[in-house]
Design a protein around this motif. Structure first.
Motif, PDB file in Angstrom:
ATOM      1  N   GLU A  23       0.831  -1.206   0.000  1.00  0.00           N
ATOM      2  CA  GLU A  23       0.000   0.000   0.000  1.00  0.00           C
ATOM      3  C   GLU A  23       0.870   1.262   0.000  1.00  0.00           C
ATOM      4  OE1 GLU A  23      -3.944  -1.554   2.416  1.00  0.00           O
ATOM      5  OE2 GLU A  23      -2.189  -0.864   3.551  1.00  0.00           O
ATOM      6  N   ILE A  24       1.947   1.207   0.749  1.00  0.00           N
ATOM      7  CA  ILE A  24       2.877   2.346   0.772  1.00  0.00           C
ATOM      8  C   ILE A  24       3.486   2.545  -0.614  1.00  0.00           C
ATOM      9  CG2 ILE A  24       5.069   3.188   1.713  1.00  0.00           C
ATOM     10  CD1 ILE A  24       4.382   1.719   4.308  1.00  0.00           C
ATOM     11  N   GLU A  25       3.893   1.442  -1.269  1.00  0.00           N
ATOM     12  CA  GLU A  25       4.502   1.541  -2.589  1.00  0.00           C
ATOM     13  C   GLU A  25       3.528   2.133  -3.597  1.00  0.00           C
ATOM     14  OE1 GLU A  25       5.741  -2.427  -3.380  1.00  0.00           O
ATOM     15  OE2 GLU A  25       7.643  -2.231  -2.280  1.00  0.00           O
ATOM     16  N   VAL A  26       2.272   1.690  -3.571  1.00  0.00           N
ATOM     17  CA  VAL A  26       1.266   2.208  -4.508  1.00  0.00           C
ATOM     18  C   VAL A  26       1.005   3.688  -4.239  1.00  0.00           C
ATOM     19  CG1 VAL A  26      -1.157   2.094  -5.194  1.00  0.00           C
ATOM     20  CG2 VAL A  26       0.168  -0.014  -4.903  1.00  0.00           C
ATOM     21  N   PHE A  27       0.827   4.037  -2.982  1.00  0.00           N
ATOM     22  CA  PHE A  27       0.538   5.437  -2.651  1.00  0.00           C
ATOM     23  C   PHE A  27       1.685   6.347  -3.078  1.00  0.00           C
ATOM     24  CE2 PHE A  27       1.275   8.948   0.285  1.00  0.00           C
ATOM     25  CZ  PHE A  27       0.138   9.714   0.026  1.00  0.00           C
ATOM     26  N   LEU A  28       2.929   5.997  -2.741  1.00  0.00           N
ATOM     27  CA  LEU A  28       4.058   6.867  -3.057  1.00  0.00           C
ATOM     28  C   LEU A  28       4.320   6.942  -4.563  1.00  0.00           C
ATOM     29  CD1 LEU A  28       6.548   6.005  -0.176  1.00  0.00           C
ATOM     30  CD2 LEU A  28       5.216   8.096  -0.470  1.00  0.00           C
ATOM     31  N   ALA A  29       4.102   5.836  -5.270  1.00  0.00           N
ATOM     32  CA  ALA A  29       4.280   5.865  -6.726  1.00  0.00           C
ATOM     33  C   ALA A  29       3.251   6.787  -7.372  1.00  0.00           C
ATOM     34  CB  ALA A  29       4.168   4.455  -7.294  1.00  0.00           C
ATOM     35  N   LEU A  30       1.983   6.710  -6.921  1.00  0.00           N
ATOM     36  CA  LEU A  30       0.955   7.588  -7.477  1.00  0.00           C
ATOM     37  C   LEU A  30       1.201   9.037  -7.074  1.00  0.00           C
ATOM     38  CD1 LEU A  30      -1.617   7.874  -9.130  1.00  0.00           C
ATOM     39  CD2 LEU A  30      -2.939   7.404  -7.038  1.00  0.00           C
ATOM     40  N   ALA A  31       1.708   9.246  -5.866  1.00  0.00           N
ATOM     41  CA  ALA A  31       2.008  10.605  -5.416  1.00  0.00           C
ATOM     42  C   ALA A  31       3.099  11.232  -6.272  1.00  0.00           C
ATOM     43  CB  ALA A  31       2.433  10.582  -3.949  1.00  0.00           C
ATOM     44  N   GLU A  32       3.979  10.415  -6.834  1.00  0.00           N
ATOM     45  CA  GLU A  32       5.038  10.927  -7.693  1.00  0.00           C
ATOM     46  C   GLU A  32       4.576  11.067  -9.133  1.00  0.00           C
ATOM     47  OE1 GLU A  32       9.525   9.665  -9.272  1.00  0.00           O
ATOM     48  OE2 GLU A  32       8.684   8.728  -7.477  1.00  0.00           O
ATOM     49  N   GLU A  33       3.872  10.061  -9.633  1.00  0.00           N
ATOM     50  CA  GLU A  33       3.458  10.072 -11.028  1.00  0.00           C
ATOM     51  C   GLU A  33       2.238  10.962 -11.269  1.00  0.00           C
ATOM     52  OE1 GLU A  33       5.038   8.766 -13.435  1.00  0.00           O
ATOM     53  OE2 GLU A  33       6.426   7.367 -12.461  1.00  0.00           O
ATOM     54  N   LEU A  34       1.307  10.982 -10.283  1.00  0.00           N
ATOM     55  CA  LEU A  34       0.023  11.700 -10.425  1.00  0.00           C
ATOM     56  C   LEU A  34      -0.688  11.278 -11.703  1.00  0.00           C
ATOM     57  CD1 LEU A  34       1.055  15.257  -9.176  1.00  0.00           C
ATOM     58  CD2 LEU A  34      -0.150  13.456  -7.911  1.00  0.00           C
ATOM     59  N   HIS A  35      -0.630   9.966 -11.975  1.00  0.00           N
ATOM     60  CA  HIS A  35      -1.249   9.404 -13.177  1.00  0.00           C
ATOM     61  C   HIS A  35      -1.438   7.911 -12.931  1.00  0.00           C
ATOM     62  CE1 HIS A  35      -1.870   8.324 -17.386  1.00  0.00           C
ATOM     63  NE2 HIS A  35      -2.000   9.623 -17.651  1.00  0.00           N
ATOM     64  N   PHE A  36      -2.690   7.428 -12.995  1.00  0.00           N
ATOM     65  CA  PHE A  36      -2.981   6.046 -12.638  1.00  0.00           C
ATOM     66  C   PHE A  36      -2.361   5.058 -13.618  1.00  0.00           C
ATOM     67  CE2 PHE A  36      -6.007   8.047  -9.860  1.00  0.00           C
ATOM     68  CZ  PHE A  36      -6.135   7.161  -8.799  1.00  0.00           C
ATOM     69  N   ARG A  37      -2.398   5.365 -14.925  1.00  0.00           N
ATOM     70  CA  ARG A  37      -1.848   4.422 -15.889  1.00  0.00           C
ATOM     71  C   ARG A  37      -0.330   4.293 -15.732  1.00  0.00           C
ATOM     72  NH1 ARG A  37       0.620   5.134 -20.432  1.00  0.00           N
ATOM     73  NH2 ARG A  37      -0.043   7.311 -20.643  1.00  0.00           N
ATOM     74  N   ARG A  38       0.346   5.427 -15.628  1.00  0.00           N
ATOM     75  CA  ARG A  38       1.801   5.370 -15.466  1.00  0.00           C
ATOM     76  C   ARG A  38       2.188   4.657 -14.173  1.00  0.00           C
ATOM     77  NH1 ARG A  38       1.729  10.837 -17.433  1.00  0.00           N
ATOM     78  NH2 ARG A  38       2.028  11.610 -15.294  1.00  0.00           N
TER      79      ARG A  38
ATOM     80  N   ALA B 216      -4.256  15.057  -8.326  1.00  0.00           N
ATOM     81  CA  ALA B 216      -3.416  15.889  -7.470  1.00  0.00           C
ATOM     82  C   ALA B 216      -3.554  15.429  -6.028  1.00  0.00           C
ATOM     83  CB  ALA B 216      -3.796  17.364  -7.597  1.00  0.00           C
ATOM     84  N   LEU B 217      -2.526  15.634  -5.256  1.00  0.00           N
ATOM     85  CA  LEU B 217      -2.561  15.303  -3.834  1.00  0.00           C
ATOM     86  C   LEU B 217      -3.388  16.335  -3.081  1.00  0.00           C
ATOM     87  CD1 LEU B 217       1.185  14.392  -3.302  1.00  0.00           C
ATOM     88  CD2 LEU B 217      -0.720  12.867  -2.764  1.00  0.00           C
ATOM     89  N   THR B 218      -4.169  15.839  -2.128  1.00  0.00           N
ATOM     90  CA  THR B 218      -4.822  16.749  -1.194  1.00  0.00           C
ATOM     91  C   THR B 218      -3.800  17.158  -0.130  1.00  0.00           C
ATOM     92  OG1 THR B 218      -5.541  14.972   0.255  1.00  0.00           O
ATOM     93  CG2 THR B 218      -7.019  15.549  -1.560  1.00  0.00           C
ATOM     94  N   ALA B 219      -4.205  18.060   0.755  1.00  0.00           N
ATOM     95  CA  ALA B 219      -3.300  18.474   1.830  1.00  0.00           C
ATOM     96  C   ALA B 219      -2.929  17.287   2.707  1.00  0.00           C
ATOM     97  CB  ALA B 219      -3.949  19.580   2.659  1.00  0.00           C
ATOM     98  N   VAL B 220      -3.919  16.417   2.985  1.00  0.00           N
ATOM     99  CA  VAL B 220      -3.635  15.219   3.786  1.00  0.00           C
ATOM    100  C   VAL B 220      -2.703  14.273   3.021  1.00  0.00           C
ATOM    101  CG1 VAL B 220      -4.642  13.194   4.902  1.00  0.00           C
ATOM    102  CG2 VAL B 220      -5.818  15.398   5.043  1.00  0.00           C
ATOM    103  N   GLY B 221      -2.938  14.138   1.719  1.00  0.00           N
ATOM    104  CA  GLY B 221      -2.085  13.284   0.903  1.00  0.00           C
ATOM    105  C   GLY B 221      -0.650  13.777   0.865  1.00  0.00           C
ATOM    106  N   GLN B 222      -0.474  15.102   0.775  1.00  0.00           N
ATOM    107  CA  GLN B 222       0.871  15.665   0.788  1.00  0.00           C
ATOM    108  C   GLN B 222       1.598  15.376   2.106  1.00  0.00           C
ATOM    109  OE1 GLN B 222       0.631  19.816  -0.128  1.00  0.00           O
ATOM    110  NE2 GLN B 222      -0.318  19.503  -2.133  1.00  0.00           N
ATOM    111  N   GLN B 223       0.834  15.522   3.227  1.00  0.00           N
ATOM    112  CA  GLN B 223       1.453  15.266   4.516  1.00  0.00           C
ATOM    113  C   GLN B 223       1.827  13.797   4.671  1.00  0.00           C
ATOM    114  OE1 GLN B 223       2.198  17.681   7.022  1.00  0.00           O
ATOM    115  NE2 GLN B 223       3.463  15.896   7.555  1.00  0.00           N
ATOM    116  N   LEU B 224       0.957  12.913   4.192  1.00  0.00           N
ATOM    117  CA  LEU B 224       1.250  11.487   4.280  1.00  0.00           C
ATOM    118  C   LEU B 224       2.473  11.140   3.428  1.00  0.00           C
ATOM    119  CD1 LEU B 224       0.413   8.701   5.350  1.00  0.00           C
ATOM    120  CD2 LEU B 224      -1.056   8.462   3.323  1.00  0.00           C
TER     121      LEU B 224
END
Length: 301
Positions: free
Chosen positions: A5-20, A56-64
């Motif tokens: 779950e951490i890997e998926v969240f951080l990868a999406l937080a970097e890519e900001l694109h579900f397909r990539r 895009a990340l929300t404020a909570v998403g950015q903090q996480l």
């Protein structure tokens, strides 16, 4: 949170694109979306703002993200360190050399090796010709580059790294100094200054400092120094002549010594050698790095 779950969240937080993100992780796009939705339900707050064209990340998403990144980096370093230890890629690698032209290449490779293997340190030191294999056998060195030939039952001979034409160092006032080339037969007309030492193998001495020419004429041996600098000094003083490789001239050139090419002598070759019982991943990796960085066999000019 579980590791995936951490890997998926951080990868999406970097890519900001579900397909990539799905392509990067090798997961189905629906699996990525389900994982994020599961996290958001668990936390009770959106982590990403999503539209058909925008993520895009929300404020909570950015903090996480900011809280998780250091932890993930520490985890990855721990895993890499454990794997390196399992491969033997940690600790100190001690590398020896017997010529400045070799030292220059080793220092360059060592810098790259340290970057590739941050848990390894490289120490480089000179080996004296009067005891060419002593530091290896005593455990002071793990591997070295030295003049061939090497034929020792307890040592492994590695790849050739330098092949340099053989020259004869002669005093500036010597008759040979005025010649374009010399031959092995000419050694019968000079006094040879040969490195001495009880630990130097006889076959090695015969190869580099022969007592007979190919035609059978005797070669006189003069002073027997133990250090390379003594050889240079004795040649400069007119006490005799001594062979060397042409690549060494740019490191040891001096006005009282002339470097005359041989027209019939084999080149001087340098290569890796290490204790057979002490072969390890660090040694193999360093030798491979030397070769893959283009530090292969070369010839002097």
């Amino acid at each position: 949170m579980e590791r995936h779950e951490i890997e998926v969240f951080l990868a999406l937080a970097e890519e900001l694109h579900f397909r990539r993100t799905s392509e990067r992780l090798g997961l189905a796009q629906g699996r990525v979306s389900q994982t994020i939705k599961k996290l958001e339900r668990r936390f009770g707050v959106p982590l990403f703002e999503r539209t058909s064209r925008h993520v895009a990340l929300t404020a909570v998403g950015q903090q996480l993200r900011d809280d998780l990144l250091p932890a993930q980096e520490q985890l990855l370093r721990a895993v890499d360190r454990a794997m390196a230890m399992g491969r033997g890629m940690t600790g100190l690698l001690r590398v020896g050399y017997s010529g400045s032209m070799i030292a220059e290449a080793l220092l360059e490779v060592a810098e790259v090796f340290r970057r590739r293997h941050p848990d390894c340190e490289v120490e480089i030191r000179e080996v004296q010709l009067y005891d060419p294999f002593g530091p290896l056998r005593s455990g002071q060195l793990d591997v070295q580059v030295t003049e061939f030939p090497v034929d020792e039952p307890d040592l492994t001979v590695g790849p050739l790294v330098l092949s340099s034409p053989r020259v004869l160092m002669v005093p500036a006032g010597h008759p040979f100094a005025r010649r374009a080339t010399v031959s092995l037969e000419d050694l019968a007309e000079a006094t040879l200054i040969a490195v001495d030492g009880e630990a130097v193998p006889p076959y090695w001495l015969d190869h580099h400092y022969p007592r007979w020419t190919p035609g059978g004429a005797p070669v006189a041996h003069g002073p027997a120094p133990t250090y390379w600098t003594e050889v240079l000094n004795l040649v400069g003083l007119g006490r005799g002549v001594s062979p060397a490789c042409v690549d060494a001239e740019r490191y040891y050139a001096r006005p009282d010594v002339v470097w005359v090419p041989f027209d019939d002598a084999p080149p001087i070759e340098y290569g890796f050698v290490w204790p057979t019982a002490g072969e390890c991943a660090r040694v193999r990796a360093f030798v491979d790095a030397f070769r893959t960085l283009g530090r292969g066999v070369s010839a002097g000019s």
